[in-house]
Design an enzyme around this catalytic site. Structure first.
Site, PDB file in Angstrom:
ATOM      1  N   SER A  37       0.837  -1.215   0.000  1.00 44.86           N
ATOM      2  CA  SER A  37       0.000   0.000   0.000  1.00 44.86           C
ATOM      3  C   SER A  37       0.867   1.258   0.000  1.00 44.86           C
ATOM      4  O   SER A  37       0.587   2.223  -0.725  1.00 44.86           O
ATOM      5  CB  SER A  37      -0.900   0.021   1.237  1.00 44.86           C
ATOM      6  OG  SER A  37      -1.821  -1.028   1.181  1.00 44.86           O
ATOM      7  N   ASP A 333      -6.794  -8.292   4.305  1.00 43.10           N
ATOM      8  CA  ASP A 333      -5.930  -9.081   3.410  1.00 43.10           C
ATOM      9  C   ASP A 333      -5.352 -10.319   4.098  1.00 43.10           C
ATOM     10  O   ASP A 333      -4.753 -11.172   3.437  1.00 43.10           O
ATOM     11  CB  ASP A 333      -4.788  -8.213   2.872  1.00 43.10           C
ATOM     12  CG  ASP A 333      -5.308  -7.132   1.928  1.00 43.10           C
ATOM     13  OD1 ASP A 333      -6.427  -7.278   1.400  1.00 43.10           O
ATOM     14  OD2 ASP A 333      -4.591  -6.129   1.732  1.00 43.10           O
TER      15      ASP A 333
HETATM   16  C1  S3P Z   1      -5.598  -1.410  -0.148  1.00 42.50           C
HETATM   17  C2  S3P Z   1      -6.838  -1.448   0.426  1.00 42.50           C
HETATM   18  C3  S3P Z   1      -7.600  -2.683   0.641  1.00 42.50           C
HETATM   19  C4  S3P Z   1      -6.726  -3.921   0.518  1.00 42.50           C
HETATM   20  C5  S3P Z   1      -5.833  -3.849  -0.676  1.00 42.50           C
HETATM   21  C6  S3P Z   1      -4.908  -2.632  -0.574  1.00 42.50           C
HETATM   22  C7  S3P Z   1      -4.927  -0.109  -0.324  1.00 42.50           C
HETATM   23  O1  S3P Z   1      -8.623  -2.768  -0.326  1.00 42.50           O
HETATM   24  O2  S3P Z   1      -7.525  -5.079   0.460  1.00 42.50           O
HETATM   25  O3  S3P Z   1      -5.027  -5.009  -0.743  1.00 42.50           O
HETATM   26  O4  S3P Z   1      -3.697  -0.082  -0.527  1.00 42.50           O
HETATM   27  O5  S3P Z   1      -5.612   0.929  -0.241  1.00 42.50           O
HETATM   28  P1  S3P Z   1     -10.060  -2.070  -0.086  1.00 42.50           P
HETATM   29  O6  S3P Z   1      -9.839  -0.621   0.029  1.00 42.50           O
HETATM   30  O7  S3P Z   1     -10.866  -2.422  -1.297  1.00 42.50           O
HETATM   31  O8  S3P Z   1     -10.595  -2.703   1.168  1.00 42.50           O
END
Ligand code: S3P
Length: 447
Positions: A37, A333
């Site tokens: 992220s 995740d």
């Molecule tokens: C992420 C947010 C999450 C996560 C993804 C990465 C991000 O998704 O599942 O692997 O970096 O903002 P969602 O915002 O759809 O929950």
């Protein structure tokens, strides 16, 4: 030798074969790759800021590579990707160039959804975006709808809800958006669109999702107002962003595989160094603590605005727990690997309020229930989660990642505690977020 790990490639697909025997334990000190992220956000903010951004510890997985190539096509100068130092010469807010071809986000929902907020707010430019087979089936209406409320012009298949999407950039209007889901991708998309939009753009979410965008936007100079009571964030535009130095901590979502591996394989002890422990991401530590796992945080410190620690994990007798409610966005995740932990925990573990898992890189509820059942586990699919009765021993067999990186790695950890030989088909998916997963597996399994 208590474990033999081999890989074979057939038709460009890779099988990971794990053959276990009695006496395996996991030992060592390891590092996990950079947080996915934070890596995406560092590349994106670096590209749209003025001046130079220097990134240390970038994840070299396929997802951040997709972000880098999209923003190169939009005019940012990004040096060769490596973990030591990546420099991004920003082009300045609102200055993205119209690319000559379709932008391809590959497998990465974060790349596509966050980038949409940036593209939709660039007046006078036309953009086309797409992704791989999985990403083209994932819902984009969660970001398209609020962007349309701001005045964005976006077209796509199935009532503008699926990629490929076409975007005609516009001058947008600020809104206050009440998101029906706790999603950092939705929140970040709206905040990024708000950067270029005169006035105050606010997003309120039903529960707190990861806050890396908020932290990094503030570090780059954006004016944000954060109300922790209502889970609301306001950005005041137009913003000024200045390139910064970013140090990316290790990804707790990658560390999660080793936390569970060492917890379930008897007589194991691992130290995972330099892991990001941002409180919006540490739901996995709380869930493992409820399950009686032995995880200690050592050497806690703050690195470039993000909390970091070394995690020491020793094997223990796990017990079941219930994972639901506001905890879910803080470990979303990690649910595939928590499902593996539940298989080895005494009692019935229930995971609820996690319907979002059905629209990740695969339908993670269906795929995990299926693949674990295949190995002999008592795992039942719920509409919004899983029910797993622990204590049934697993037997090695053929399983399939469904090209989902987190499923591939979760099944590899389950294989370590299964009798006989497990073949994980399409295991190459791990490279999306963890290119060195197999070498690290070999390293910690050395007996
Ligand atoms: C992420 C947010 C999450 C996560 C993804 C990465 C991000 O998704 O599942 O692997 O970096 O903002 P969602 O915002 O759809 O929950």
């Amino acid at each position: 030798m208590s474990v033999v790990i081999t890989q074979e490639t057939t038709n460009r697909q890779q099988n990971l074969i794990i053959k276990t025997a009695a006496g395996l334990s996991l030992q060592g000190r390891i590092r996990v790759p950079g947080d996915k992220s934070i890596s995406h956000r560092a590349l994106m903010l670096g590209a749209i800021a003025s001046g130079e951004t220097r990134i240390q510890g970038l994840l070299l997985g396929e997802d951040p590579r997709s972000t880098a190539s999209c923003f190169q096509a939009l005019g940012a100068e990004i040096s060769e990707l490596n973990t030591e130092l990546v420099t991004v010469k920003g082009i300045g807010l609102g200055q993205l160039q119209e690319p000559v071809d379709v932008l391809d986000a590959g497998n990465s929902g974060t790349t596509l959804r966050l980038m949409l907020g940036i593209l939709a707010s660039h007046p006078g430019r036309f953009f086309a975006v797409t992704g791989d087979h999985s990403l083209r089936s994932r819902p984009m209406s969660r970001v398209v709808k609020p962007l349309q409320q701001m005045g964005a012009q976006i077209w796509g298949r199935q009532a503008n809800s699926l990629a490929p999407l076409a975007i005609q950039g516009q001058t947008l209007q600020p809104i206050h958006y009440n998101s029906p889901i706790a999603s950092a991708q939705v929140k970040s998309c709206i905040l990024l669109a708000g950067l270029m939009t005169a006035g105050e753009t606010t997003i309120t979410e039903p529960a707190l999702s990861r806050d890396h965008s908020e932290r990094m936007l503030q570090a780059f100079g954006a004016q944000l107002n954060i109300d922790p009571e209502t889970h609301s964030v306001t950005v005041t535009g137009p913003a000024q962003l200045q390139g910064q130095s970013v140090i990316v901590p290790g990804d707790i979502s990658s560390a999660a595989f080793w936390l569970v591996a060492a917890a379930i394989v008897p007589d194991s002890e691992l130290v995972i160094e330099n892991v990001g422990v941002n409180p919006t991401r540490t739901g996995i530590l709380e869930a493992l603590s409820m399950m009686n796992a032995d995880v200690q945080l050592e050497n806690q410190r703050l690195v470039a605005g993000e909390p970091v620690a070394d995690l020491r994990v020793r094997s223990s007798k796990l017990k079941s727990c219930t994972i639901a409610g506001d905890l879910i966005p803080r470990l979303i995740d990690e649910i595939p690997i928590l499902a593996v932990a539940a298989v080895f925990a005494q009692g019935t573990t229930v995971i609820r309020d996690a319907a979002e898992l059905r629209v990740k890189e695969s339908d993670r509820i269906a795929v995990m229930a299926n693949q674990l059942q295949h190995m002999g586990a008592n795992a039942i699919e719920l509409p919004d989660g899983l029910e797993i009765v622990g204590g049934t021993p697993l037997t090695g067999t053929d399983v399939d990642s469904h090209t989902d990186h987190r499923i591939a790695m979760s099944l590899a950890i389950a294989a370590l505690s299964s009798a006989g030989t497990t073949t994980i088909h399409r295991a190459e998916a791990a490279a999306i977020s963890y290119p060195d997963f197999v070498p690290t597996l070999e390293q910690v399994c050395r007996t």
